[in-house]
Design a protein around this motif. Structure first.
Motif, PDB file in Angstrom:
ATOM      1  N   VAL A   3       0.887  -1.165   0.000  1.00 36.59           N
ATOM      2  CA  VAL A   3       0.000   0.000   0.000  1.00 36.59           C
ATOM      3  C   VAL A   3       0.922   1.212   0.000  1.00 36.59           C
ATOM      4  O   VAL A   3       1.556   1.526   1.010  1.00 36.59           O
ATOM      5  CB  VAL A   3      -0.930   0.010   1.228  1.00 36.59           C
ATOM      6  N   PHE A   4       1.021   1.849  -1.157  1.00 38.23           N
ATOM      7  CA  PHE A   4       2.011   2.909  -1.350  1.00 38.23           C
ATOM      8  C   PHE A   4       1.504   4.230  -0.774  1.00 38.23           C
ATOM      9  O   PHE A   4       0.536   4.821  -1.273  1.00 38.23           O
ATOM     10  CB  PHE A   4       2.332   3.064  -2.834  1.00 38.23           C
ATOM     11  N   GLU A  52      -1.683   9.362  -0.320  1.00 35.67           N
ATOM     12  CA  GLU A  52      -1.644  10.708   0.266  1.00 35.67           C
ATOM     13  C   GLU A  52      -0.732  11.584  -0.589  1.00 35.67           C
ATOM     14  O   GLU A  52       0.350  11.997  -0.175  1.00 35.67           O
ATOM     15  CB  GLU A  52      -1.150  10.653   1.724  1.00 35.67           C
ATOM     16  N   ARG A  53      -1.228  11.869  -1.774  1.00 35.50           N
ATOM     17  CA  ARG A  53      -0.421  12.654  -2.716  1.00 35.50           C
ATOM     18  C   ARG A  53      -0.258  14.092  -2.234  1.00 35.50           C
ATOM     19  O   ARG A  53       0.765  14.731  -2.469  1.00 35.50           O
ATOM     20  CB  ARG A  53      -1.084  12.627  -4.100  1.00 35.50           C
ATOM     21  N   GLN A  54      -1.289  14.594  -1.562  1.00 35.95           N
ATOM     22  CA  GLN A  54      -1.208  15.889  -0.888  1.00 35.95           C
ATOM     23  C   GLN A  54      -1.338  15.647   0.605  1.00 35.95           C
ATOM     24  O   GLN A  54      -2.194  14.869   1.048  1.00 35.95           O
ATOM     25  CB  GLN A  54      -2.334  16.817  -1.349  1.00 35.95           C
ATOM     26  N   GLU A  55      -0.493  16.302   1.362  1.00 35.08           N
ATOM     27  CA  GLU A  55      -0.498  16.060   2.805  1.00 35.08           C
ATOM     28  C   GLU A  55      -1.892  16.268   3.391  1.00 35.08           C
ATOM     29  O   GLU A  55      -2.541  17.297   3.163  1.00 35.08           O
ATOM     30  CB  GLU A  55       0.498  16.982   3.509  1.00 35.08           C
ATOM     31  N   GLY A  56      -2.339  15.258   4.126  1.00 36.28           N
ATOM     32  CA  GLY A  56      -3.620  15.343   4.817  1.00 36.28           C
ATOM     33  C   GLY A  56      -4.814  14.900   3.997  1.00 36.28           C
ATOM     34  O   GLY A  56      -5.917  14.764   4.538  1.00 36.28           O
ATOM     35  N   GLY A  78      10.270   5.031  -3.243  1.00 38.44           N
ATOM     36  CA  GLY A  78       9.981   3.827  -2.475  1.00 38.44           C
ATOM     37  C   GLY A  78       8.658   3.888  -1.751  1.00 38.44           C
ATOM     38  O   GLY A  78       8.410   3.108  -0.833  1.00 38.44           O
ATOM     39  N   GLY A  79       7.797   4.809  -2.161  1.00 36.84           N
ATOM     40  CA  GLY A  79       6.482   4.950  -1.536  1.00 36.84           C
ATOM     41  C   GLY A  79       6.370   6.125  -0.582  1.00 36.84           C
ATOM     42  O   GLY A  79       5.272   6.444  -0.115  1.00 36.84           O
ATOM     43  N   LEU A  80       7.473   6.779  -0.257  1.00 32.28           N
ATOM     44  CA  LEU A  80       7.405   7.948   0.621  1.00 32.28           C
ATOM     45  C   LEU A  80       6.933   9.156  -0.193  1.00 32.28           C
ATOM     46  O   LEU A  80       7.391   9.382  -1.310  1.00 32.28           O
ATOM     47  CB  LEU A  80       8.774   8.239   1.240  1.00 32.28           C
ATOM     48  N   THR A 110       1.643   1.195 -13.314  1.00 32.36           N
ATOM     49  CA  THR A 110       1.704   2.175 -12.234  1.00 32.36           C
ATOM     50  C   THR A 110       0.888   3.403 -12.619  1.00 32.36           C
ATOM     51  O   THR A 110       1.080   3.966 -13.698  1.00 32.36           O
ATOM     52  CB  THR A 110       3.159   2.564 -11.948  1.00 32.36           C
ATOM     53  N   PRO A 111      -0.030   3.828 -11.741  1.00 40.02           N
ATOM     54  CA  PRO A 111      -0.900   4.952 -12.097  1.00 40.02           C
ATOM     55  C   PRO A 111      -0.133   6.271 -12.125  1.00 40.02           C
ATOM     56  O   PRO A 111       0.952   6.400 -11.555  1.00 40.02           O
ATOM     57  CB  PRO A 111      -1.949   4.948 -10.980  1.00 40.02           C
ATOM     58  N   GLN A 112      -0.724   7.232 -12.790  1.00 40.56           N
ATOM     59  CA  GLN A 112      -0.176   8.592 -12.798  1.00 40.56           C
ATOM     60  C   GLN A 112      -1.282   9.551 -12.373  1.00 40.56           C
ATOM     61  O   GLN A 112      -2.464   9.325 -12.638  1.00 40.56           O
ATOM     62  CB  GLN A 112       0.354   8.943 -14.182  1.00 40.56           C
ATOM     63  N   PHE A 113      -0.884  10.587 -11.671  1.00 39.67           N
ATOM     64  CA  PHE A 113      -1.843  11.564 -11.162  1.00 39.67           C
ATOM     65  C   PHE A 113      -1.295  12.963 -11.436  1.00 39.67           C
ATOM     66  O   PHE A 113      -0.116  13.235 -11.200  1.00 39.67           O
ATOM     67  CB  PHE A 113      -2.077  11.394  -9.656  1.00 39.67           C
ATOM     68  N   ASP A 114      -2.173  13.814 -11.943  1.00 41.79           N
ATOM     69  CA  ASP A 114      -1.809  15.212 -12.172  1.00 41.79           C
ATOM     70  C   ASP A 114      -0.528  15.342 -12.998  1.00 41.79           C
ATOM     71  O   ASP A 114       0.329  16.201 -12.739  1.00 41.79           O
ATOM     72  CB  ASP A 114      -1.643  15.946 -10.831  1.00 41.79           C
ATOM     73  N   GLY A 115      -0.390  14.465 -13.993  1.00 37.41           N
ATOM     74  CA  GLY A 115       0.767  14.528 -14.878  1.00 37.41           C
ATOM     75  C   GLY A 115       2.056  14.010 -14.283  1.00 37.41           C
ATOM     76  O   GLY A 115       3.115  14.127 -14.903  1.00 37.41           O
ATOM     77  N   LYS A 116       1.986  13.414 -13.094  1.00 38.67           N
ATOM     78  CA  LYS A 116       3.195  12.901 -12.440  1.00 38.67           C
ATOM     79  C   LYS A 116       3.226  11.384 -12.542  1.00 38.67           C
ATOM     80  O   LYS A 116       2.227  10.713 -12.281  1.00 38.67           O
ATOM     81  CB  LYS A 116       3.224  13.312 -10.972  1.00 38.67           C
TER      82      LYS A 116
END
Length: 798
Positions: A101-102, A107-111, A150-152, A379-385
């Motif tokens: 569970v990456f 939590e791509r944005q904190e919180g 590494g998931g961080l 591997t998924p991508q979000f917001d162009g990342k």
């Protein structure tokens, strides 16, 4: 002991010299001492069932339980197709599904945590439960998995504390993360009657790290590790010298993670920790798992030690380790059935390499196995990342891993090889688990590049056991080992394989052969066939064995055993041993003291599935779901053999079924025919490096449509509406793309495929078996495209 005998044989006037090699191993050794009650592991569920861990194996309700673990990252696969993939894993013999569970994906944005759609951990675990499998959640915080950092999360980098440390600031974030996990799996833990039997804490702690993506061209990688542990960290799995001046600090950190998990109610029987390469675990409070990658992308290609038998319980692969091996079972949780490609390295894992690898691991004393990856993905991508590990040159999307089940759910040859082994473990692991490993003296003389000496080991308890034989080695060509006889000295007798004469061991062969195996009223003294499975019927059990290609099948019994009802088999008596052999290469059956034996050829065993104590044999894939069975095939005409004889019908109109004259003794035979569909896929050449693909078809009547792309070059990229949907690094196999997950996008858009040439100075050329003839230092050839429909229908069994 090894002894060579020269036999002179007269043939006409000529003299032929044959060398017979006899190998001898004595199994008169003390049984394995098993310690119980010393580990802070185990637990009961709401039904009163119990999982516990002793020093040699896991127990379920007081009996040995052999976990067969398959890694499948739910976040790397479309939610709509999770269930079919779980069914494929179950049909392949997996009984525990693990998944990272990456943190940085959820939590791509904190919180702001995202557990929706393809990230819905709770739904995934419920599906695992629906199909009576167990789950282990790999919680991190650090995972690796060739994922970004590494998931961080990126936003963790600039914080005023060290990551992966006991700093209160870092542990506060871990506390919040584990609380999120606890909420997602609430009510699904083993103690609640759910499937989650375990969680993994951290990953390769004080051994490995991933590079931060905060880097610049030409800069050395900065690793996701506390500065204190930097000298201990490797970017991938490696052997170490075992020195760790921060060992006590590391133990405290791992204990902190377990305490945080339990604080939030994550109370499970198994807390796992990666234990290879001197990584730190929770001492006596976690189950260390080990690993084995024979074709790593992080090391130069060379013969590995992973095809040499050893006492793997005492000396795990990637030793030294940080724990007392006598206190824990040997469970390699990360065996590579494939490997990921990166730009600079393209290892190719031969599908035939997997069965010998696993036979070696089990024969060496492991009492659990795990595959990383068993199922590939994207591997998924979000917001162009992009979230794959870009700094090390990984594909941006593709995480196929050459796995047994590929990026788009395609089942590969080694899925079938391993399914045979898993069927054996499902039926015989209670007998196997307590058995000690015995290594012959010749084992001391074998190195990876020595392919002349037979590689074998024995696992035994008392005077019964299994003989493990392999003839495979990675990265070099092995030889056909001719005319061998193996003798096992039990103390009261000597058992020979074969019972008289010799047998030869073909290349890439691996086998598990029984001796003094008691099956109800009959004891198999020895056999050159492998136990495959046991079919438990209302009033009778069927013991199914598989022959080994290139080795004459025989089963041997003591003279007083009554052999009867032979079909395609003959019986003979030689020096007090009753021998049963096949008359032809077809299946054969007989009874011994009333016990029914069925022996099928290896090619049938590879296509066999055990479902509801019936044996289905088909080149097509047979899956069991809550409504019955499914048949999935890329062929329009399929044959299904069923044992014992059963009536089956189709419940779908997409195919027809016909009962045929039985082609195999004891089996009912059916033909399943699908209406041939040819979905319109238009491929146009835009330039020598660019093609477009247009789908003009409704795929509702198909399970999927695959595009096979035959090219030689450096890489290929696929786009829809300008967005990269997948990429492919050339590895001498055709590039496969499954279209079903893209049907909505393809309604109004074309797929664009872009190819790049291979250059003569690329470092990965050392991994390829065939190097093209470069023109002006480069090469690219797009040879063609093939459209392959995949069919599916539902089956009802009376």
């Amino acid at each position: 002991m090894k002894k060579t005998i020269i036999v002179f044989v007269g043939v006409l006037a000529a003299l032929v010299i044959q060398a017979q090699t006899t190998y001898t191993v004595n199994i008169e050794q003390p049984e394995k001492e098993i310690i119980r009650g010393h580990l802070d592991l185990g637990g009961r569920n709401s039904a009163g069932e119990e999982i516990s861990v002793n020093s040699y194996y896991i127990e379920k309700n007081g009996k040995p339980f052999f976990p067969v673990i398959g890694e499948f990252h739910f976040s790397r696969y479309p939610e709509a197709y999770w269930e079919e993939s779980i069914l494929k894993m179950k049909a392949g013999g997996i009984n525990v599904i693990t998944s990272y569970v990456f943190w940085n994906i959820h939590e791509r944005q904190e919180g702001l945590f995202d557990w929706s759609n393809d990230l819905n951990l709770r739904k995934f675990i419920k599906l695992v439960a629906n199909h009576q499998l167990y789950a282990i959640v790999r919680m991190g915080p650090f995972c690796h998995g060739e994922i970004r950092n590494g998931g961080l999360p990126d936003w963790l980098y600039g914080r005023p504390f060290e990551v992966r440390s006991n700093d209160p600031g870092y542990l506060e974030y871990v506390d919040r993360l584990y609380w999120q996990f606890a909420e997602q799996i609430k009510g699904l833990l083993y103690k609640n009657g759910g499937p989650v039997v375990g969680v993994q804490l951290e990953n390769e702690y004080q051994h490995s790290a991933a590079p931060w993506e905060f880097s610049y061209p030409g800069a050395r990688n900065e690793l996701t590790v506390a500065n204190r542990d930097a000298a201990l960290a490797h970017e991938q799995i490696a052997d170490t010298d075992g020195a760790n001046p921060w060992s006590e600090y590391g133990k405290k950190h791992m204990a902190n993670l377990k305490a945080i998990a339990k604080k939030h109610g994550i109370d499970v029987p198994l807390y796992t920790a990666t234990g290879w390469g001197n990584a730190t675990i929770v001492e006596k409070g976690s189950l260390p798992v080990t690993a084995g990658y024979a074709y790593p992308f992080w090391a130069e290609p060379s013969p590995s030690p992973f095809y040499l038998f050893k006492n793997i319980h005492k000396n795990p692969d990637y030793s030294p380790v940080s724990y007392d091996t006598d206190l824990y079972p040997s469970i390699p949780g990360e065996i590579g059935p494939g490997i990921q490609a990166k730009f600079s390295r393209r290892p190719i894992v031969p599908y035939e390499s997997l069965h010998p690898l696993m036979v070696r691991i089990i024969g060496s004393g492991s009492n659990g196995i795990g595959y990383y990856m068993y199922h590939g993905g994207s591997t998924p991508q979000f917001d162009g990342k992009f979230y794959n590990e870009e700094v090390n040159g990984l594909p941006r999307v593709n995480y196929d891993f050459q796995a047994s089940i590929g990026q788009y759910g395609q089942v590969r040859d080694h899925y079938k090889h391993l399914r045979m082994l898993h069927m054996f473990l499902d039926s015989y692991s209670e007998i196997l688990a307590p058995m000690k490993t015995i290594l012959p003296e010749t084992n001391m003389d074998i190195t990876p590049d020595n392919t002349d000496i037979l590689r074998y080991a024995v696992r035994s308890y008392g005077e019964s056991g299994f003989l493990f034989v392999i003839n495979f080695q990675d990265h070099i060509e092995v030889r056909y080992i001719k005319d061998v006889n193996i003798k096992i000295e039990t103390g009261s007798e000597t058992i020979s394989f074969p019972s008289s004469g010799t047998f030869s061991v073909p290349k890439a062969t691996s086998a598990i052969l029984p001796f003094n195996l008691t099956l109800e009223h009959a004891t198999v003294k020895s056999a050159t066939v492998q136990p495959l499975t046991i079919l438990h019927r209302d009033d009778q059990n069927y013991y199914v064995f598989s022959s080994v290609d290139g080795i004459e099948p025989e089963l041997n019994f003591s003279s007083e055993v009554r052999i009867s009802k032979l079909k395609n088999a003959s019986e003979s008596l030689d020096r007090g041993i009753k021998r049963v052999r096949a008359k032809t290469t077809a299946p054969f059956t007989f009874t011994a003291n009333g016990v029914i034996f069925l022996i099928i050829p290896e090619d049938m065993a590879m296509n066999a599935s055990k479902i509801d104590d019936k044996l289905f044999v088909s080149d097509a894939l047979i899956l069991e779901d809550s409504n019955g069975l499914q048949i999935i095939s890329r062929k329009t005409e399929n044959v299904v053999h069923v044992f014992p004889k059963q009536e089956i019908k189709l419940t779908d109109s997409v195919a027809s079924i016909t009962k045929e004259k039985s082609q195999v003794v004891g089996f009912e035979t059916y033909s399943v025919k699908f209406e041939k569909l040819e979905p319109e896929v238009i491929i146009e050449e835009i330039s020598s490096q660019k093609y477009s693909l247009q789908l003009n078809a409704d795929l509702a009547k198909l399970n999927d449509v695959f595009i096979h792309i035959d090219y030689v070059g450096d890489r290929g990229l696929a786009f829809i509406n300008g967005e990269l949907i997948t990429d492919h690094f050339y590895q001498e196999r055709k590039w496969e793309i499954g279209l079903k997950s893209f049907t909505t996008q393809l309604k109004n858009n074309k797929m664009v495929l872009i190819f790049h040439p291979m250059f003569s100075d690329y470092t990965y050329l050392e991994d390829l078996n065939s190097i093209p003839e470069f023109v002006d230092g480069k090469y690219l050839k797009v040879k063609g495209f093939e459209i392959i429909p995949e069919y599916k229908a539902a089956i009802w069994v009376k």
